[in-house]
Motif scaffolding. Sequence first.
Motif, mmCIF file in Angstrom:
data_model
loop_
_atom_site.group_PDB
_atom_site.id
_atom_site.type_symbol
_atom_site.label_atom_id
_atom_site.label_comp_id
_atom_site.label_asym_id
_atom_site.label_seq_id
_atom_site.Cartn_x
_atom_site.Cartn_y
_atom_site.Cartn_z
ATOM 1 N N SER A 233 3.790 -0.863 -7.521
ATOM 2 C CA SER A 233 3.557 -0.514 -6.210
ATOM 3 C C SER A 233 3.093 1.081 -6.836
ATOM 4 N N ASP A 234 1.627 0.600 -7.667
ATOM 5 C CA ASP A 234 1.463 2.435 -8.018
ATOM 6 C C ASP A 234 0.774 3.186 -6.448
ATOM 7 N N PRO A 235 1.589 4.464 -6.489
ATOM 8 C CA PRO A 235 0.835 5.047 -5.195
ATOM 9 C C PRO A 235 -0.746 5.401 -4.992
ATOM 10 N N ASN A 236 -1.062 5.622 -6.273
ATOM 11 C CA ASN A 236 -2.200 5.383 -5.682
ATOM 12 C C ASN A 236 -3.591 4.472 -5.836
ATOM 13 N N GLU A 237 -2.929 3.287 -6.564
ATOM 14 C CA GLU A 237 -3.694 2.751 -5.933
ATOM 15 C C GLU A 237 -3.676 1.894 -4.366
ATOM 16 N N LEU A 238 -2.129 1.810 -3.997
ATOM 17 C CA LEU A 238 -1.796 1.534 -2.877
ATOM 18 C C LEU A 238 -2.806 2.755 -1.426
ATOM 19 N N ARG A 239 -2.819 3.647 -2.656
ATOM 20 C CA ARG A 239 -3.637 4.816 -1.167
ATOM 21 C C ARG A 239 -5.144 4.389 -1.243
ATOM 22 N N ARG A 240 -5.803 3.915 -1.730
ATOM 23 C CA ARG A 240 -7.268 3.429 -2.191
ATOM 24 C C ARG A 240 -7.163 2.034 -1.198
ATOM 25 N N VAL A 242 -5.080 0.958 1.417
ATOM 26 C CA VAL A 242 -4.865 1.261 2.704
ATOM 27 C C VAL A 242 -6.239 1.965 3.081
ATOM 28 N N HIS A 243 -6.963 2.728 2.429
ATOM 29 C CA HIS A 243 -8.371 3.494 2.670
ATOM 30 C C HIS A 243 -9.544 2.793 2.904
ATOM 31 N N LEU A 244 -9.172 1.413 2.265
ATOM 32 C CA LEU A 244 -10.088 0.766 2.597
ATOM 33 C C LEU A 244 -9.936 0.176 4.131
ATOM 34 N N ILE A 245 -8.898 -0.428 4.166
ATOM 35 C CA ILE A 245 -8.556 -1.106 5.504
ATOM 36 C C ILE A 245 -8.918 -0.039 6.830
ATOM 37 N N LYS A 246 -8.910 1.152 6.058
ATOM 38 C CA LYS A 246 -8.706 1.977 7.277
ATOM 39 C C LYS A 246 -10.156 2.482 7.772
ATOM 40 N N ILE A 247 -10.959 1.936 6.185
ATOM 41 C CA ILE A 247 -12.180 2.410 7.063
ATOM 42 C C ILE A 247 -13.331 1.357 6.795
ATOM 43 N N SER A 248 -12.820 -0.093 6.709
ATOM 44 C CA SER A 248 -13.522 -1.442 6.841
ATOM 45 C C SER A 248 -13.415 -1.588 8.173
ATOM 46 N N THR A 249 -14.776 -2.611 8.909
ATOM 47 C CA THR A 249 -14.793 -2.838 10.240
ATOM 48 C C THR A 249 -14.112 -4.027 10.669
ATOM 49 N N ALA A 250 -13.300 -4.573 9.463
ATOM 50 C CA ALA A 250 -12.285 -5.695 9.716
ATOM 51 C C ALA A 250 -11.503 -5.263 10.260
ATOM 52 N N HIS A 261 6.671 -6.074 -1.626
ATOM 53 C CA HIS A 261 4.854 -5.709 -2.051
ATOM 54 C C HIS A 261 4.298 -5.250 -0.175
ATOM 55 N N MET A 262 5.367 -5.976 0.572
ATOM 56 C CA MET A 262 4.731 -5.498 1.832
ATOM 57 C C MET A 262 5.246 -3.891 2.249
ATOM 58 N N ILE A 263 6.170 -3.493 1.777
ATOM 59 C CA ILE A 263 7.460 -2.155 2.011
ATOM 60 C C ILE A 263 6.625 -1.115 1.762
ATOM 61 N N HIS A 264 6.167 -1.254 0.791
ATOM 62 C CA HIS A 264 5.285 -0.133 -0.307
ATOM 63 C C HIS A 264 4.014 0.098 0.611
ATOM 64 N N LEU A 265 3.484 -0.949 1.129
ATOM 65 C CA LEU A 265 2.341 -1.606 1.201
ATOM 66 C C LEU A 265 2.307 -0.420 3.003
ATOM 67 N N MET A 266 3.259 -1.203 3.966
ATOM 68 C CA MET A 266 3.135 -0.229 4.510
ATOM 69 C C MET A 266 3.781 0.705 5.288
ATOM 70 N N GLU A 267 4.338 1.426 3.888
ATOM 71 C CA GLU A 267 4.994 3.195 4.318
ATOM 72 C C GLU A 267 3.682 3.564 4.239
ATOM 73 N N GLU A 268 2.807 3.093 2.670
ATOM 74 C CA GLU A 268 1.516 4.028 2.826
ATOM 75 C C GLU A 268 0.543 3.532 4.215
ATOM 76 N N VAL A 269 0.221 2.526 5.027
ATOM 77 C CA VAL A 269 -0.429 2.320 6.539
ATOM 78 C C VAL A 269 0.094 2.816 7.129
ATOM 79 N N ALA A 270 1.999 3.432 7.526
ATOM 80 C CA ALA A 270 2.103 5.049 8.253
ATOM 81 C C ALA A 270 1.561 6.141 7.695
ATOM 82 N N GLN A 271 1.554 6.484 6.636
ATOM 83 C CA GLN A 271 1.488 7.717 6.144
ATOM 84 C C GLN A 271 0.457 7.542 5.966
ATOM 85 N N GLN A 272 -1.084 7.253 6.399
ATOM 86 C CA GLN A 272 -2.443 6.877 6.280
ATOM 87 C C GLN A 272 -2.586 6.682 7.985
#
Length: 846
Positions: A233-240, A242-250, A261-272
């Motif tokens: 759950s490397d924070p930098n990798e998760l940040r990258r 989630v940012h990709l999810i944010k800017i993607s048109t998908a 995995h989802m807990i850490h991922l969704m915490e970053e989703v909420a953060q961004q």
Amino acid sequence: ANSSGLGGKFHLNEIHKPGDVVLGGMFEVHFTSVFPERTFISEPEQPSCEGFDILGFRHAMTMAFAIDEINKNSNLLPNVTLGYSLYDNCGALVVGFSGSLSLASGREEQFLLEENCLGTPPVLGIVGDSASTYTIAISNVLGLYKMPIVSYFSTCSCLSDRKRFPSFFRTIPSDAFQVRAMIQILKHFGWTWVGLLVSDDDYGLHVARSFQSDLAQSGGGCLAYSEVLPWDSDPNELRRIVHLIKISTARVVMVFAHEFHMIHLMEEVAQQNVTGRQWIASEAWTGSTVLHTPLLMPYLSGTLGIAIRRGEIPGLKDFLLQIHPGQYDESYGNNMVTQYWEYTFQCKFVPAGWVEAGGALCTGQEDIEHVETEFLDLSNLRPEYNIYKAVYALAYALDDMLRCVPGRGPFSGNNCGTLQRLEPWQLVHYLQKVNFTTPFGDQVSFDENGDVLPIYDIMNWLWLPDGRTKVQNVGAVKESANGEELTIDEDNIFWNFESKQSPQSVCSESCPPGTRMARKKGEPECCFDCIPCSEGNISNKTDSMECTSCPEDFWSSPQGDHCIPKKIEFLSYQEPLGICLTTTSLLGTFICAVVLVIFIYHRNTPMVRANNSELSFLILASLKLCFLCSLLFIGRPRLWTCQLRHAAFGISFVLCVSCILVKTMVVLAVFKASKPGGGASLKWFGTVQQRGTVLVLTSIQAAICTAWLVSSSPVPYKNTKYHNDKIVYECVVGSTVGFAVLLGYIGLLAILSFLLAFLARNLPDNFNEAKLITFSMLIFCAVWVAFVPAYVNSPGKYADAVEVFAILASSFGLLVALFGPKCYIILLRPERNTKKAIMGRGTTKS
């Protein structure tokens, strides 16, 4: 056995119950293992298990219940008692692997099977493990001995490899089907542009490969991105990510990963604050309740996921209520049941500083029914239902084997397997043929790869106003003879979007009919431009890869989505130009008829008699034919009109011009005869000679026309060179030489007539027509000289119109020039229609 129904001896995270045949079980009763430091001096300690998983313990108890139920069933294994050895893998591969090896190698206790047989009861099969990675490791080793392993939770598609895992079976669908089920959901909602996130393990990486290949084969869409979630759950990798999810048109994000995995991922989703995404859950986290928090649900509400088939297991709750440690020696040691009891009641059996810290002491008399615990919530039995089916599959296989009739067995020499000499590989043979139906109504059988007949429930996460989360069933997807079969109730799905509708997730909007898809260079095939079809080509369906050309007689519609018959163009009787030419032709024919009537009526007058009445009548008849032949150029060209039009036109004009030529020659002969000694010249221009000359000259043209028609006849032709969207019906002349000779012959006679008339224009006396003939031939030649370039440069029907115009103009020119003055005198100046006036006696001429 004690009142709990769990007779047996408890060891370190194990539960055992003796029986004639023992089934093994591997379950994740703890989340993690802590490994102490190892030194060369001290003896390594046992790893300790931490993070009690109440649902993992319920999985183990479901197996205990199923075996207990089978032992009470007089129809299934009536003379055999099943036992079990259940191990906790503690969320660690090494612990689970050790447990499975312990199962395979047997235990030291001895049980009496028969009066003369002592030994360890064989572990004939193992139910487990949960994680694919653990199961792969176990199956790699135990597969060498053909030990049957029936997993309830390992979904990796790699486990379907029969060569590598010859004794592996599972009651959960493989990821291969999970992927196909996901693709069916994508197709159903038209989501062709999706993001994919997977865990960094066998489960996730196999899914990623399978998903990409299956998606490409099905043509169901493209991946906007594919990312691997880090284990640490490397924070930098998760940040990258989630940012990709944010800017993607998908707009759709599919996640094949585990709940941590989802807990850490969704915490970053909420953060961004990444909103407006439709999350698609794999079965590994569809039922995860740890994500149902006020922090994460604003983002995860509306999630669609697939879940293991929910089932019902009658009697399980009563069995679970009876479980308690019991009053046995060593029963309060560190084992599954005591850990369950301590976890549920938040107490300890062995104080060891616990009571001093303010903790409660367990008595073993606590009342489980008055505690709110997830352990007893049996409304959503999914992995448990698979465990239940796995135990019964092994039991039915063993039952089939024991019912074998000696001499009719499937093994060498038609032998049967016996309980005393039972080999695990023999059970694999029967397990492959198992086919039974659960009390819940689901059929259980395995295919050649050991995979069960797959079925998934489709789930939808709904965040209720009171803060609770409801995971509702909105459909199912299963394998059938026709492939994957999806049933989904869209009306019940909650969509976490302002529109409350299914979102759109496409890289490029669909290309409408009339356009074709043009791939964007360097981008996935779902990203494309829509290029309009060129003229004459169409596409009649959405997202056409190419445009198809219309048949020869058709052209594309303005929208380019269907073919329409080409407009047919020819000089028609219905169009204004055709009407004008037809009217003019008929008018000319009528005038000729009127003049002919006038001449016949006044045939005995000097004006008619002096001008060679027979040739005049013949000229009028030929002019009438000239007017009428122009009608052959109007209307749809047919073979007979194409062949007749030029022949009729050529012969009619030659007849007319040859008559004029003969008439001119007669004028010259008469003038010559009026001179002294010139009487002999008239004998060559008698009536017979005049008729003969006209006939010969006309016959030459008839021969030219015949040769032309025979050698290269004019034919109708559909011409598209002028307009792509029109068919111009025209007559091709067949032979340009023939047409040129025909026109050239007419021109030759006309020029000859003009020259002779020009020579005779100043002859004395009014009776000669040389001036009129000269003028008429001048008009005639001028019209036809202008006709040739106009005809050559006029396209399609206008070429016919030019030719008709030339025919009518020259015909009217001849008619007016030759017969206009005569009709004027006959009708309006009868006093000049006398022999004296015509001969012009006494009139002085310059």
